[in-house]
Scaffold this motif. Structure first.
Motif, short mmCIF file in Angstrom:
data_model
loop_
_atom_site.label_atom_id
_atom_site.label_comp_id
_atom_site.label_asym_id
_atom_site.label_seq_id
_atom_site.Cartn_x
_atom_site.Cartn_y
_atom_site.Cartn_z
N THR A 69 0.73 -1.23 -0.01
CA THR A 69 -0.09 -0.05 0.03
C THR A 69 0.63 1.20 -0.04
O THR A 69 0.52 2.21 -0.49
CB THR A 69 -0.94 -0.04 1.15
N GLU A 70 1.90 1.18 0.92
CA GLU A 70 2.71 2.43 0.85
C GLU A 70 3.36 2.63 -0.64
O GLU A 70 3.53 3.82 -1.03
CB GLU A 70 3.74 2.26 2.00
N HIS A 71 3.72 1.48 -1.23
CA HIS A 71 4.55 1.63 -2.56
C HIS A 71 3.63 2.42 -3.37
O HIS A 71 4.12 3.11 -4.30
CB HIS A 71 4.81 0.12 -3.03
N VAL A 72 2.33 2.10 -3.46
CA VAL A 72 1.31 2.83 -4.40
C VAL A 72 0.94 4.18 -3.88
O VAL A 72 0.85 5.13 -4.83
CB VAL A 72 -0.03 1.93 -4.25
N ILE A 73 0.73 4.35 -2.44
CA ILE A 73 0.31 5.67 -2.20
C ILE A 73 1.37 6.50 -1.98
O ILE A 73 1.11 7.97 -2.33
CB ILE A 73 -0.79 5.42 -0.99
N ARG A 74 2.57 6.48 -1.54
CA ARG A 74 3.55 7.35 -1.27
C ARG A 74 3.96 8.45 -2.43
O ARG A 74 4.00 9.56 -2.22
CB ARG A 74 4.91 6.85 -0.84
N PRO A 75 4.23 7.87 -3.81
CA PRO A 75 4.09 8.69 -4.62
C PRO A 75 3.13 9.94 -4.98
O PRO A 75 3.37 11.37 -5.32
CB PRO A 75 4.41 8.15 -5.97
#
Length: 414
Positions: free
Chosen positions: A264-270
């Protein structure tokens, strides 16, 4: 195209990139609101939309600070969860230090403000203003000036700022909120329990993972419902983001390549770095300076500046140092006290929550309100400059030490 998008995503995940974008948004806002076209900035920021029936007819400024910023807080809460489970904060003796430092960094600035404003009538209402640290700006500045600083310092800052913000939200709820709605709050907590249960990876959650229904079809409406209910309760809605981030599962189930936390962090952070933070800065940083003359004669503004610049330093650095002397808490071996000094100065960036408490404190006193807002902005600027100086010096020190260690290793191999 997928490879290009992947590379763009990797660039946008970097804290230093988000830092520059956030600072750029803040600079644009400040120039715009203090220019001859400042009225257009205020009109755009005040533009309201959303369903009134859900109490979500909000201005763009509110959507940025209460809504979009909750996404950033989710990323931060998720990152802290990883640190508590797998990283630096697994050690209770190290986790204790930023928590106690955060509490001291709230009490001391409030006490300094109160001491300056005793006997000044309604000005004393602003005692909560210098308590808060703006985590978004603080993390961004740290990323820009502290490229070579130990990762443990960022973890210290994240933990401190989260505790600080939670404490400030409690202060707002208890002392600055006229009405707290318990029914929406209880409903939000119930849905958070459902969110946490689905993160367990067993039972219903396992069935959801095996089904043909994408997980986002369930989690996005659930997250929006939690945020909506939290907002309706009167509690600052960004707490919903922190809570959901802290509930994310950080371990992999059989058949999973990555944990839900990591994926989830990989998707949301950008998106958080490239859109949420710059837009938040653009909508929140527009503070008009009425002129510096009255700022230094208004005790509320003086108390805010003294609390944020001096109080944060004394509270955080002093509280952390005393804690290591009277308890088993310890400072990470990779850090030194001058690093904590620079980080404590950085915590003097009050901004969003400080401005919110300022509005709640002096809504009926427009002249004090203007000076107090300018005091928050000036104190945040002073804290930024001082912290950048200290942390930039320390970053250069760690870079030289790292280069020396690399040279020594190379010499040994030769």
């Amino acid at each position: 195209m997928p490879d290009r998008l992947r590379r763009i995503g990797d660039v946008l995940r970097a804290d230093v990139v988000s830092g520059f974008l956030l600072i750029a948004g803040a600079v644009v806002a400040l120039i715009w609101v203090n220019s001859p076209w400042g009225h257009s900035y205020e009109a755009i920021r005040a533009f309201a939309f959303g369903p009134e029936s859900l109490h979500l007819h909000l201005s763009l400024e509110q959507w940025a600070a209460d809504g979009m910023l909750a996404i950033f807080f989710f990323v931060v809460g998720n990152e802290l969860k990883q640190e508590f489970v797998h990283g630096e904060l697994r050690n209770p003796r190290r986790a204790m230090l930023p928590i106690v430092a955060a509490l001291c960094g709230m009490v001391v600035p409030a006490a300094i403000y109160a001491a300056i404003n005793i006997g000044q009538g309604d000005a004393l209402r602003g005692w909560g203003i210098p308590m808060a640290t703006d985590i978004a700006f603080a993390v961004a500045i740290l990323a820009v000036v502290g490229r070579f600083l130990p990762p443990a310092l960022r973890t210290f800052l994240l933990t401190l700022a989260i505790v600080d913000d939670l404490g400030a939200i409690v202060v707002i709820a208890v002392f600055y909120t006229d009405h707290l709605s318990f029914l929406p709050l209880l409903a939000a907590l119930a849905l958070l329990a459902v969110f946490g249960y689905l993160q367990r990876g067993r039972g219903a959650a396992a069935a959801l993972n095996r089904s043909s229904v994408p997980n986002w079809v369930v989690y996005i409406p659930l997250a929006f419902a939690v945020w909506t209910l939290m907002h309706a309760s009167g509690v600052h809605a960004t707490i919903a983001g922190v809570a959901m981030g802290m509930l994310m599962r950080t371990t992999e189930d059989p058949g999973e390549h990555h944990s839900p936390s990591h994926s989830t962090e990989h998707v949301i952070r950008p998106w958080s770095n490239s859109l949420v933070l710059p837009f938040f800065a653009l909508m929140s940083a527009g503070v008009a300076f009425p002129g510096l003359g009255t700022i230094f004669t208004d005790t509320a503004a003086v108390g805010i500046m003294a609390g944020l610049v001096g109080g944060k330093l004394l509270g955080i650095l002093g509280g952390a140092w005393i804690t290591t002397k009277v308890t088993s808490a310890e400072l990470n071996p990779s850090l030194s006290w001058i690093d904590i000094c620079g980080m404590a100065l950085l915590a003097g960036i009050g901004f969003t929550v400080s401005l919110l408490i300022t509005e709640l404190s002096f809504a009926d006193h427009p002249h004090v309100l203007e000076d107090a807002k300018a005091g928050v902005l000036l104190a945040s600027l002073i804290s930024t400059v001082l912290a950048a100086g200290v942390l930039g010096m320390r970053s250069a020190h760690y870079r030289r030490r790292g280069a020396g260690a690399t040279s020594a290793t190379g010499a040994g191999l030769n």
